[in-house]
Motif scaffolding. Structure first.
Motif, mmCIF file in Angstrom:
data_model
loop_
_atom_site.group_PDB
_atom_site.id
_atom_site.type_symbol
_atom_site.label_atom_id
_atom_site.label_comp_id
_atom_site.label_asym_id
_atom_site.label_seq_id
_atom_site.Cartn_x
_atom_site.Cartn_y
_atom_site.Cartn_z
ATOM 1 N N UNK A 277 -1.356 25.921 16.640
ATOM 2 C CA UNK A 277 -1.555 24.718 15.832
ATOM 3 C C UNK A 277 -2.903 24.759 15.126
ATOM 4 N N UNK A 278 -3.554 25.914 15.202
ATOM 5 C CA UNK A 278 -4.887 26.015 14.627
ATOM 6 C C UNK A 278 -4.794 26.340 13.141
ATOM 7 N N UNK A 279 -5.499 25.597 12.345
ATOM 8 C CA UNK A 279 -5.466 25.866 10.899
ATOM 9 C C UNK A 279 -6.553 26.846 10.514
ATOM 10 N N UNK A 280 -7.751 26.576 10.952
ATOM 11 C CA UNK A 280 -8.859 27.463 10.617
ATOM 12 C C UNK A 280 -10.021 27.185 11.532
ATOM 13 N N UNK B 137 5.012 12.451 25.154
ATOM 14 C CA UNK B 137 6.345 12.979 24.884
ATOM 15 C C UNK B 137 6.776 12.787 23.439
ATOM 16 N N UNK B 138 6.292 11.723 22.860
ATOM 17 C CA UNK B 138 6.689 11.466 21.471
ATOM 18 C C UNK B 138 6.203 12.572 20.554
ATOM 19 N N UNK B 139 4.979 12.997 20.820
ATOM 20 C CA UNK B 139 4.404 14.001 19.934
ATOM 21 C C UNK B 139 5.125 15.333 20.084
ATOM 22 N N UNK B 140 5.837 15.491 21.186
ATOM 23 C CA UNK B 140 6.526 16.755 21.403
ATOM 24 C C UNK B 140 7.948 16.726 20.859
ATOM 25 N N UNK B 141 8.357 15.525 20.516
ATOM 26 C CA UNK B 141 9.777 15.327 20.242
ATOM 27 C C UNK B 141 10.286 16.222 19.118
ATOM 28 N N UNK B 142 9.519 16.236 18.047
ATOM 29 C CA UNK B 142 10.023 17.072 16.958
ATOM 30 C C UNK B 142 9.213 18.349 16.829
ATOM 31 N N UNK B 143 9.192 19.074 17.874
ATOM 32 C CA UNK B 143 8.525 20.368 17.832
ATOM 33 C C UNK B 143 9.433 21.346 17.090
ATOM 34 N N UNK B 144 8.782 22.214 16.343
ATOM 35 C CA UNK B 144 9.578 23.155 15.557
ATOM 36 C C UNK B 144 10.216 24.201 16.473
#
Lengths: 633, 623
Positions: free
Chosen positions: A562-565, B266-273
């Motif tokens: 998740x690291x951009x830079x 958990x919400x932040x994980x919900x739409x993981x790619x």
């Protein structure tokens, strides 16, 4: 153009000799300068490895075609003509010190590549060099002469992959001495004395661990630039905990050194583990130590080994003559502890067949229905042994529908015990006496019993069996347990690994090490922007973690994907990282230079690019791009 | 049914006699002891029934057939063994005594009993191939002798294979009965059940065991053997085997982030790619060692022998389940190991609030699989909520089984994808067919032996599939002419060949053509059939050779046998490792299914190279 005098000192003339003065013009190129110096020195030798070092600027002049003008050299410059490769004392993960020639002029990254090529370690990008801990000078100053293996005569590593002879790089195969050195690299070292561990052991709080990481050399600069001098001592260590493409055939030295590094990390508690895990590590160390000895033996003298195994076979046969090959019978004392009074012990006649123990009132009745049968598959087996007290008990926990049945078998003597114990162990894993591992299991039990004997026994224990179990655990457990208490615990763990081959055992050790929760974390003490207290940054191969220094809890985790830079402000020595979702963090480094943090992060990202390209060529340029910092620009 | 029973006991008697006579004969023989055929009564033969007979009655016709076929195989194995031994004693004749039937027989559709076909094909496969270079006579004899011994050993092994008749309850209250042999994995059993039921074959279907005494339930892992744990049940047990969907079985592979990043919101994980999920799996399951989720938190532990539950701070590690004792830190060195996972399994529990006064109903226990009743050796744990429980149970499974779990999942996904293709195909097919095809039931084969079917000679037999409507012939992707070599795409179908609508739910294969190739042949056998056997009967892997028996013409199972076996077999071949005992025409060697189907097309989880968001390369800026 006006000529002027340039002073160049030449090491070969001696330390006290005055610098040579040569007359030069500003458009003379570096190659020309070297030529003039060599002529003037009147020494005839191979100068091909020499180059000019500019002392004031702490800089090599490695481009022969550049002119003095272009390099910015004027009359006040003091240059030195010196070999690019110099001897270095290199302390390997196994604790062996080698004296060898290393490149002092190229970046450490390339220098390490060269060293690894010499030592036949693949994937050199995972290793690097660091300064040893300054040893406090003790007043006694015993000046212990450390053992040093000199291989400075080895040819300088070229770009060609070293030819293998006899399974090792050609150089090592030349003389018996060098061959011995190579063996030492490729075979794990015998267990250290407990005192050695205790001496090296230091308190291992997280700050202490962080300090280790301040000692890494800068990969993008040369040794000489970083103040390393001829004959200095440096450590070679695995730095990035992501070991790509390990293949036991090609990686004898790499695997061994990796194992040694892991072993020492555990013995010195640089990485923490639980007591149970420590016992497994101890058992594996014991096993690896033992198997290394024999496998070495095999390599040197196969014929002897045949004889040896034949003798062993014979021995087993003679031992086994009292009972059928696939069956054990003896009279033993038996009890179920629930009715535990001394009277609970009663003598019965026991037979052991397949994975089942049956017992009878007496030998005569053994043809009838047994009093009881116990299938040992899936049971737990524990020793309850005291050699001094001549007590040889086997404690069995046999699972049944109602729970576990606890059963004690008391054997009369060591021989009987080791055979029955071995049989129980195999049966618990569903194997029968006919299994090929039975005799080796018996032997390993006997060798463990031998370890328990406090007085040297008459049947002279072999050297490999006289290991002190304190050599296998960290000082914490040395203090907590006596060797006598430790032995049965290690033995318990040992039964699960005793059948592994050397490489399997090493790989198992590495696997368990890699499964430890703290594995692969390199710590740096940092101060986050806007915070008043120091915290710890843990750097792993896939993530950064923020740790509370006082409690040791993980506060936050950021993953590289998740690291951009990331950016380094070299002036205020601050690292700033941006993650997905507008998360920005910034910190300054307390215990290490921020170049080290930068290099770690970039290095791990470099490591992760490797799986894609299957080729063996190392993309050095990319590594420097990712880790170099401002010097790379 | 009565007939069957009578026949069955006859068989047993005959077997006994044979065994006895063999025993006498073999005393002088240098070979291992004659096979002791385990009398079914001796062991715990059935699970979920009051008595053995009931279990027999409950078996479906074709299962019974399989059982019979097994027994026949046992007998003929014994006989053959006998023959072999005699032979060996005499000094080995150059030709193996058994394979009397020429290979061409195999494809002879008119043969009265296909059981015989099956067995003969077996022994043919088992006979040593004629050596190409001519070895000396002694060598040849040696070779033959060695092969015979090998064969005899195989048979011996086969005879010892333990089989259980298991009653499996299905969610809707119905039940299915099947025979499971000890070499079959749970995956094989699930595949059989897919064929027997009309479920959607998704990856969540599990075979579970329940224990009413302990009020527990555990889903068997796909790689486990079913017979072993069931054998440890007590005789009067009320334990049951269930077949139903369990969402948590493979949830960790669908949403690894919920387990490996459980601390995060958990919400932040919900739409993981998907890409990131794959990377998580790659990191945790594909390295040198499997990484166990770093679970930690407060759970309740039932104290030994007491009724009270105590809160403790637990931590999960690859090496076991630990807690930190009161007043100590969470540092590894201070942890106390509650249990290591080598010998125990983890079970979900029901209604422990009432039974054990647990703080909540979200409990799980750890115990040896043999323990069936309350015991001090069971570890009882209780969680605050269901999700926590799922986390811990899944974590423990990962610690215990490691990468195997991931391999199971990948295999399950492949199969599910395969059967989905089949299902959609069969919808097409049955839309044109007037009746829904009951074939899945018929072909059940229960992991076993595809019945020695009396191959359909026209529709006069009691075939359980409908006579194909004429339109079948033009079905898109038509099964190839059964008489042609399998792999290439179907040749232009000739008349009356494609009589067989694809079964609606057939677990893994998305590749209709190959499994079909030994379907009931059309009445007039094509003239070239004598050349065929090598093509469509590849020599089976050695293990298959173990179960054929010949010599004894089996009791004709005509009235019942009716199903065309091949697809089921195919199934086995792909299941790998646990082939059914009495094989009919052997299936193509194991890798076939995988090879014949581009794996990539259905695999959801093909791990792509990890792609990092590489930071700007020139990032470091001079400030």
């Amino acid at each position: 153009m006006a000529a002027w005098d340039l002073s160049v000192s030449v090491e070969e003339l001696g330390p006290d000799a005055p610098p040579l003065k040569i007359s030069v013009t500003s458009d003379l190129h570096i190659g020309g300068v070297i030529l003039k110096v060599v002529e003037k020195s009147q020494i005839k030798q191979d100068w091909s490895d020499h180059a000019l070092w500019w002392e004031q600027k702490q800089q090599w002049l490695l481009k022969p075609s550049w002119t003095l003008d272009k390099c910015g050299i004027h009359a006040d410059a003091r240059l030195c003509l010196t070999p690019q490769h110099k001897p270095l004392r290199l302390l390997l993960p196994s604790g062996v010190t080698l004296r060898l020639r290393a490149c002092f002029s190229s970046p450490v990254f390339r220098c390490v590549t060269g060293l690894c090529k010499l030592l036949n370690i693949r994937r050199p990008e995972e290793l690097s060099l660091l300064w040893p801990v300054e040893e406090k000078k003790k007043k006694k100053d015993k000046d212990v002469e450390e053992e040093l293996y000199d291989i400075t005569r080895a040819p300088l590593p070229s770009s060609i992959i070293p030819k293998l002879a006899n399974g090792m790089p050609a150089f090592f195969a030349e003389t018996p001495e060098t061959e011995a050195v190579y063996k030492m690299l490729a075979v794990s070292q015998p267990a250290p004395a407990p005192e050695t561990i205790a001496k090296l052991y230091r308190s291992t709080n997280i700050t202490e661990k962080a300090h280790i990481n301040s000692r890494w050399l800068d990969s993008s600069r040369s040794l000489l630039q970083q103040g390393v001098k001829e004959n200095d001592k440096l450590l070679l260590r695995f730095k990035y905990y992501t070991f790509h493409d390990i293949s036991p055939q090609a990686d004898a030295v790499r695997l061994t050194q990796l194992y040694e590094q892991a072993r020492w990390a555990i013995l010195l508690e640089e990485i923490e583990c639980t007591e149970e895990e420590m016992m497994v590590f101890a058992a594996l160390q014991y096993h690896i130590g033992k198997v290394s000895l024999t496998e070495q033996f095999v390599a040197s003298c196969p014929a002897m080994d045949d004889l040896d195994s034949a003798l062993q076979c014979l021995e087993v046969k003679m031992e086994g003559e009292s009972s059928a090959d696939d069956m054990l019978v003896s009279s033993m004392i038996y009890t179920q502890p629930k009715r535990l009074t001394l009277k609970g012990y009663k003598q019965y006649w026991f037979t052991f067949k397949d994975t089942t123990i049956s017992y009878f009132k007496s030998k005569e009745e053994s043809c009838k229905e047994p009093i009881q049968q116990m299938n040992l598959k899936g049971c737990e087996v524990a020793p309850d042994v005291s050699v001094a007290g001549q007590k040889f008990c086997i404690r069995l926990l046999i699972p049944g529908p109602e729970g576990m049945n606890e059963v004690y078998l008391r054997c009369e003597h060591e021989q009987q015990y080791s055979r029955w114990m071995a049989a129980c162990r195999l049966a618990s894993k569903g194997k029968t006496l006919a299994d090929s591992s039975f005799s080796s299991e018996v032997q390993s039990i006997q060798s463990f019993l031998a370890m328990q004997k406090t007085t040297p026994s008459t049947n002279a224990a072999q050297t490999d069996e006289s290991i002190n179990t304190h050599s296998l655990v960290s000082p914490r457990y040395q203090k907590k347990y006596k060797p006598k208490q430790l032995t049965p615990r290690i033995l318990e763990a040992y039964q699960n690994v005793a059948q592994l081959s050397l490489t399997d055992a090493i790989q198992k050790f590495l696997q368990i090490w890699q499964a430890l929760p703290d594995f692969g974390l390199s710590y740096i003490v940092v101060r986050f922007k806007g915070c008043r207290k120091d915290e710890v940054l843990g750097i792993a191969n896939n993530r950064l973690i923020r740790i509370d220094l006082s409690v040791g809890d993980v506060v936050k985790t950021w993953r590289y994907n998740t690291m951009r830079q990331w950016n380094v402000n070299w002036d205020i020595k601050q690292v700033a990282i941006e993650f997905d979702g507008n998360v920005n963090i910034a910190f300054s480094c307390v215990t290490a230079d921020c170049k080290i943090v930068h290099e770690y992060i970039g290095g791990y990202i470099f490591m992760s690019t490797r799986s894609r390209e299957q080729s063996n060529t190392l993309n050095e340029e990319l590594f420097h791009k990712l880790t170099g910092g401002h010097e790379a620009l | 049914m009565d007939d069957i029973d009578a026949m069955f006991s006859d068989m047993l008697q005959e077997m006994d006699l044979l065994t006895q006579s063999l025993g006498e004969e073999a005393e002088s023989a240098p070979l291992p002891k004659p096979p002791t055929i385990p009398g079914p009564q001796e062991m715990n033969f059935s699970v979920g029934f009051t008595d053995f007979n009931a279990s027999l009655h409950d078996l479906e016709d074709n299962d019974l057939d399989a059982l019979m076929a097994d027994l026949v195989a046992d007998i003929s194995a014994t006989e053959e063994k006998f023959a072999t031994e005699k032979d060996t004693l005499k000094g080995s004749a150059p030709v193996a005594p058994i394979p009397s039937q020429p290979p061409s027989n195999l494809s002879f559709p008119g043969s009265s009993s296909t059981l015989r076909q099956a067995t003969s094909s077996n022994s043919i496969a088992a006979t040593p191939p004629p050596p190409t270079s001519k070895p000396s006579k002694e060598e040849l004899e040696e070779q033959i002798k060695a092969d015979k011994i090998k064969l005899a050993l195989e048979k011996l092994k086969e005879a010892k294979v333990k089989k259980l008749v298991v009653k499996v309850e299905i969610m809707d209250g119905s039940s299915k009965t099947l025979m499971v042999d000890e070499r079959q994995t749970v995956r094989d059993v699930i595949d059989n059940l897919f064929e027997k039921t009309h479920c959607d074959c998704n990856v969540d279907w599990s075979v579970c065991e329940t224990n009413p005494d302990l009020q527990t339930e555990r889903g068997f892992e796909d790689h486990e053997n079913l017979v072993e744990p069931l054998s440890t049940w007590t005789r009067d047990t009320e334990n049951k085997v269930l077949f139903h969907e369990k969402k948590d079985k493979y949830e960790v592979f669908r949403n690894p982030q919920n387990f490996y990043m459980w601390k995060k919101d958990k919400k932040s994980l919900k739409d993981m790619k998907e890409k990131d999920k794959e990377q998580l799996l790659e990191e945790n399951f594909c390295g040198a060692s499997v990484i166990v989720p770093d679970l930690e938190g407060i759970l309740y532990l039932k104290e030994d022998g007491k009724k009270s539950w105590k809160q403790r701070y637990f931590l999960l590690r690859a090496s076991g389940l630990y807690y930190s004792p009161k007043g100590k830190t969470k540092a590894s060195r201070d942890l106390v190991c509650l249990v290591q996972f080598d010998n125990v399994n983890v079970y979900y529990c029901k209604e422990y609030r009432i039974k054990y006064k647990a703080p909540t109903d979200h409990c799980f226990i750890l115990k040896h699989s043999q323990i069936q009743k309350e015991s001090q050796y069971i570890r009882y744990l209780c969680c605050d909520d269901e999700w926590t429980m799922t986390l811990w149970v899944t974590g423990i499974r990962i610690a215990k089984y490691g990468k195997q779990l991931y391999d199971n999942y990948k295999a399950a996904v492949r199969k599910a994808a395969g059967s989905a293709t089949w299902a959609s195909r069969s919808i097409q097919a049955s839309s044109s067919a007037s009746t829904p095809s009951p074939t899945p039931k018929a072909r059940a084969a229960n992991g076993h032996a595809p019945q020695p079917a009396v191959e359909t000679k026209g529709s006069s037999n009691q075939t359980s599939f409908p006579p194909p409507p004429a339109s079948m012939e033009t079905l898109p992707p038509p099964p190839p002419d059964p008489m042609l070599p399998p792999p290439p795409p179907a040749p232009p179908s000739t008349n009356k060949v494609n009589q067989f609508p694809p079964p609606p739910q057939f677990p893994q294969s998305s590749f209709p053509p190959p499994p079909m190739d030994d379907l009931p042949p059309p009445p007039p056998p094509p003239p070239e059939d004598s050349e065929l056997p090598p093509d469509f009967l590849p020599p089976p892997p050695p293990i298959f050779s173990s179960c054929g028996g010949e010599a004894l013409p089996p009791p004709p199972p005509d009235p019942i046998a009716s199903l065309p076996p091949p697809p089921a077999l195919q199934n086995f071949a792909s299941a790998g490792g646990a082939p059914p005992p009495p094989p009919p025409p052997p299936p193509p060697p194991a890798p076939a299914p995988a090879a014949s189907k581009p794996a990539g097309s259905v695999r959801k989880v093909a791990p792509p190279p990890p792609k990092r968001t590489t930071p700007q390369l020139a990032a470091p800026s001079v400030g």
